[in-house]
Design a protein around this motif. Structure first.
Motif, mmCIF file in Angstrom:
data_model
loop_
_atom_site.group_PDB
_atom_site.id
_atom_site.type_symbol
_atom_site.label_atom_id
_atom_site.label_comp_id
_atom_site.label_asym_id
_atom_site.label_seq_id
_atom_site.Cartn_x
_atom_site.Cartn_y
_atom_site.Cartn_z
ATOM 1 N N LEU A 270 0.820 -1.203 0.000
ATOM 2 C CA LEU A 270 0.000 0.000 0.000
ATOM 3 C C LEU A 270 0.858 1.258 0.000
ATOM 4 O O LEU A 270 0.578 2.223 -0.716
ATOM 5 C CB LEU A 270 -0.922 -0.005 1.220
ATOM 6 N N LEU A 271 1.911 1.251 0.800
ATOM 7 C CA LEU A 271 2.787 2.416 0.874
ATOM 8 C C LEU A 271 3.450 2.714 -0.472
ATOM 9 O O LEU A 271 3.723 3.873 -0.801
ATOM 10 C CB LEU A 271 3.845 2.215 1.957
ATOM 11 N N GLU A 272 3.685 1.683 -1.255
ATOM 12 C CA GLU A 272 4.307 1.878 -2.569
ATOM 13 C C GLU A 272 3.382 2.612 -3.541
ATOM 14 O O GLU A 272 3.851 3.242 -4.484
ATOM 15 C CB GLU A 272 4.717 0.524 -3.155
ATOM 16 N N VAL A 273 2.072 2.518 -3.304
ATOM 17 C CA VAL A 273 1.108 3.134 -4.219
ATOM 18 C C VAL A 273 1.228 4.656 -4.198
ATOM 19 O O VAL A 273 0.914 5.329 -5.183
ATOM 20 C CB VAL A 273 -0.333 2.694 -3.868
ATOM 21 N N ARG A 274 1.702 5.210 -3.100
ATOM 22 C CA ARG A 274 1.849 6.669 -2.997
ATOM 23 C C ARG A 274 2.705 7.234 -4.121
ATOM 24 O O ARG A 274 2.511 8.384 -4.548
ATOM 25 C CB ARG A 274 2.476 7.049 -1.647
ATOM 26 N N GLN A 275 3.663 6.442 -4.593
ATOM 27 C CA GLN A 275 4.552 6.924 -5.646
ATOM 28 C C GLN A 275 3.779 7.258 -6.915
ATOM 29 O O GLN A 275 4.130 8.188 -7.645
ATOM 30 C CB GLN A 275 5.634 5.879 -5.934
ATOM 31 N N ILE A 276 2.711 6.507 -7.169
ATOM 32 C CA ILE A 276 1.880 6.789 -8.350
ATOM 33 C C ILE A 276 1.258 8.171 -8.227
ATOM 34 O O ILE A 276 1.236 8.950 -9.180
ATOM 35 C CB ILE A 276 0.793 5.701 -8.510
ATOM 36 N N LEU A 277 0.757 8.503 -7.033
ATOM 37 C CA LEU A 277 0.161 9.816 -6.811
ATOM 38 C C LEU A 277 1.218 10.911 -6.899
ATOM 39 O O LEU A 277 0.983 11.965 -7.501
ATOM 40 C CB LEU A 277 -0.523 9.871 -5.441
ATOM 41 N N ALA A 278 2.366 10.665 -6.301
ATOM 42 C CA ALA A 278 3.429 11.674 -6.293
ATOM 43 C C ALA A 278 3.881 12.012 -7.714
ATOM 44 O O ALA A 278 4.150 13.183 -8.035
ATOM 45 C CB ALA A 278 4.608 11.178 -5.462
ATOM 46 N N GLU A 279 3.940 11.002 -8.570
ATOM 47 C CA GLU A 279 4.382 11.231 -9.952
ATOM 48 C C GLU A 279 3.279 11.858 -10.806
ATOM 49 O O GLU A 279 3.556 12.682 -11.673
ATOM 50 C CB GLU A 279 4.839 9.909 -10.573
ATOM 51 N N ALA A 280 2.028 11.475 -10.538
ATOM 52 C CA ALA A 280 0.920 11.989 -11.346
ATOM 53 C C ALA A 280 0.492 13.393 -10.920
ATOM 54 O O ALA A 280 -0.046 14.149 -11.736
ATOM 55 C CB ALA A 280 -0.273 11.040 -11.259
ATOM 56 N N LEU A 281 0.723 13.724 -9.641
ATOM 57 C CA LEU A 281 0.315 15.023 -9.100
ATOM 58 C C LEU A 281 1.505 15.688 -8.403
ATOM 59 O O LEU A 281 1.494 15.899 -7.188
ATOM 60 C CB LEU A 281 -0.833 14.840 -8.106
ATOM 61 N N PRO A 282 2.547 16.025 -9.150
ATOM 62 C CA PRO A 282 3.743 16.587 -8.523
ATOM 63 C C PRO A 282 3.438 17.859 -7.745
ATOM 64 O O PRO A 282 2.729 18.742 -8.229
ATOM 65 C CB PRO A 282 4.675 16.872 -9.713
ATOM 66 N N GLY A 283 3.943 17.903 -6.508
ATOM 67 C CA GLY A 283 3.740 19.066 -5.661
ATOM 68 C C GLY A 283 2.467 19.035 -4.848
ATOM 69 O O GLY A 283 2.285 19.864 -3.948
ATOM 70 N N GLU A 284 1.568 18.090 -5.133
ATOM 71 C CA GLU A 284 0.326 17.983 -4.356
ATOM 72 C C GLU A 284 0.650 17.405 -2.981
ATOM 73 O O GLU A 284 1.313 16.376 -2.875
ATOM 74 C CB GLU A 284 -0.684 17.074 -5.065
ATOM 75 N N PRO A 285 0.233 18.064 -1.900
ATOM 76 C CA PRO A 285 0.551 17.548 -0.564
ATOM 77 C C PRO A 285 -0.074 16.174 -0.321
ATOM 78 O O PRO A 285 -1.256 15.971 -0.583
ATOM 79 C CB PRO A 285 -0.067 18.597 0.383
ATOM 80 N N LEU A 286 0.735 15.258 0.183
ATOM 81 C CA LEU A 286 0.259 13.946 0.604
ATOM 82 C C LEU A 286 0.520 13.824 2.095
ATOM 83 O O LEU A 286 1.597 14.183 2.572
ATOM 84 C CB LEU A 286 0.985 12.827 -0.152
ATOM 85 N N TYR A 287 -0.448 13.326 2.823
ATOM 86 C CA TYR A 287 -0.377 13.310 4.274
ATOM 87 C C TYR A 287 -0.198 11.891 4.808
ATOM 88 O O TYR A 287 -0.244 10.920 4.066
ATOM 89 C CB TYR A 287 -1.634 13.971 4.860
ATOM 90 N N GLY A 288 -0.006 11.803 6.114
ATOM 91 C CA GLY A 288 0.127 10.520 6.774
ATOM 92 C C GLY A 288 1.415 10.419 7.571
ATOM 93 O O GLY A 288 2.475 10.864 7.120
#
Length: 310
Positions: A270-288
Motif C-alpha cells: 500500500l505504501l508503494e502506491v503513494r509513488q503513483i500519486l506523487a508522480e501523477a500530481l507533482p507538488g500535491e501535498p500527501l499526508y500521513g
C-alpha cells in the motif's frame, strides 16, 4: 478475528477536491495497485456533470477498467437519479448518494432541500433495484456543518429513517467537515442504529482537526465494520469551506492491522502506491504519519494471525 472493510475513496473524494485532473492512465494504475495490495473496495469516481467536476469526466471508463479486477467491489457516487442511471449503465457494483443533514449544505452541494432529496433517493432506489446495484446513502454533515454549525442529532435520526423508508439499503455517517469527536461518534451511531438497525455499517471520516483515527476507533467499538479512507489523505468537500483532509488510508491500515483486525491489506504494498500519486500530481501535498515513520519494528508480530495463515 474481526474483519474490517477499508473502502478507498481517494479516486473520487480525493481527486474532486483538487484543481488538477489526474490522467486516466494514472488513475487506472492507482486503482490496480491498491487492489493488488489487498484493498477490496474502491470508489472510483462520481457521475456528476463534467462541467461541474472535470476531474470525474472519465468515471465510466474507470468503472469498466475496475470491473476487470477480480474480487474488487467497484463503487461510484451519484448526485441524483440521472447520475444513478449512468452508474448502472456503466456497470458499478454499488453506488451511494450524499444526503446532507444540513439543509443549507444540501442546497449548496446538490441544490435540493430535504424533501426534494428524499424524493430523489426514492427514485435512485428504484433505478438501483431495477439494475441489481447495491444502493447506500451517505448521511453527510451528520456531525456538524461549516455553514450552519451544529446539526441536531434528532434531525439526523429522522432523516435517516425517512431515507430507509425511501429505499436505502445501507448507510454511512459522514463527518464531511471534520467536526466529530469520539463521544459524539458513539452517541450518534447508537441513535441512528435505533432508527435503521444494522443498515448503518460505515463511517466516512475527515482528519481536519486530527481526530480521524480516534473517531474510527470509537466507531469500531460500536460495531462499525466499514471505514472510508483516502490514500495520502487527499480530499475534502468543495462545497464545505475548510473541510480538508480525509482519513489517511495508510495510517488507518497500520492501526487496524496492528490491532489484529483483518483488513486483507498488505501495508508495504500500500505504501508503494503513494509513488503513483506523487508522480501523477507533482507538488500535491500527501499526508500521513506511517509513510514517514514506517511501521513499528515488531509490526509483523502484531498482525495475528498473519494474512497467509488466516
Amino acid at each position: 478475528m474481526t474483519e474490517i472493510l477499508v473502502s478507498e475513496v481517494g479516486p473520487r473524494d480525493g481527486l474532486q477536491s483538487i484543481d488538477r485532473v489526474m490522467s486516466l492512465e494514472a488513475k487506472k494504475a492507482w486503482i490496480a495497485a491498491e487492489a493488488a495490495a489487498g484493498v477490496k473496495e474502491i470508489e472510483v469516481g462520481s457521475f456528476v456533470p463534467p462541467s461541474l467536476l472535470p476531474q470525474m469526466a472519465d468515471t465510466a471508463e474507470l468503472v469498466a477498467f475496475a470491473r476487470t479486477i477480480p474480487g474488487l467491489n467497484v463503487v461510484a457516487l451519484v448526485p441524483n437519479a440521472k447520475g444513478a442511471a449512468r452508474a448502472v449503465e456503466a456497470g458499478v457494483h454499488a453506488m451511494s448518494i450524499p444526503f446532507s443533514m444540513s439543509e443549507t449544505h444540501s442546497l449548496r452541494n446538490v441544490r435540493k432541500d430535504h424533501p426534494a432529496m428524499l424524493a430523489e433517493i426514492a427514485e435512485v432506489a428504484q433505478i438501483a433495484n431495477a439494475g441489481g446495484v447495491h444502493f447506500a446513502v451517505g448521511l453527510s454533515t451528520a456531525f456538524g456543518c461549516t455553514i450552519e454549525g451544529a446539526v441536531s442529532e434528532e434531525q439526523v435520526v429522522r432523516l435517516a429513517a425517512a431515507a430507509a423508508e425511501a429505499g436505502a439499503q445501507e448507510f454511512s455517517l459522514s463527518d464531511t467537515t471534520g467536526y466529530a469527536d469520539p463521544a459524539q461518534v458513539k452517541r450518534l451511531i447508537g441513535k441512528v442504529r435505533g432508527a435503521v438497525g444494522d443498515k448503518l455499517t460505515t463511517l466516512h471520516l475527515h482528519n481536519t482537526r486530527g481526530l480521524g483515527l480516534a473517531n474510527a476507533l470509537a466507531g469500531l467499538e460500536e460495531g462499525i465494520t466499514t471505514l472510508d479512507a483516502s490514500l495520502g489523505g487527499l480530499g475534502g468537500c468543495p462545497y464545505a469551506p475548510g473541510a480538508s483532509g480525509n482519513l489517511v488510508t495508510e495510517d488507518l491500515v497500520l492501526m487496524l492491522n496492528s490491532m489484529g483486525l483483518k483488513t486483507g491489506i498488505d501495508l508495504a504494498k500500500l505504501l508503494e502506491v503513494r509513488q503513483i500519486l506523487a508522480e501523477a500530481l507533482p507538488g500535491e501535498p500527501l499526508y500521513g504519519f506511517t509513510p514517514d515513520a514506517g511501521p513499528m519494528l515488531d509490526y509483523n508480530e502484531r498482525i495475528a494471525p498473519k494474512e497467509s495463515e488466516a
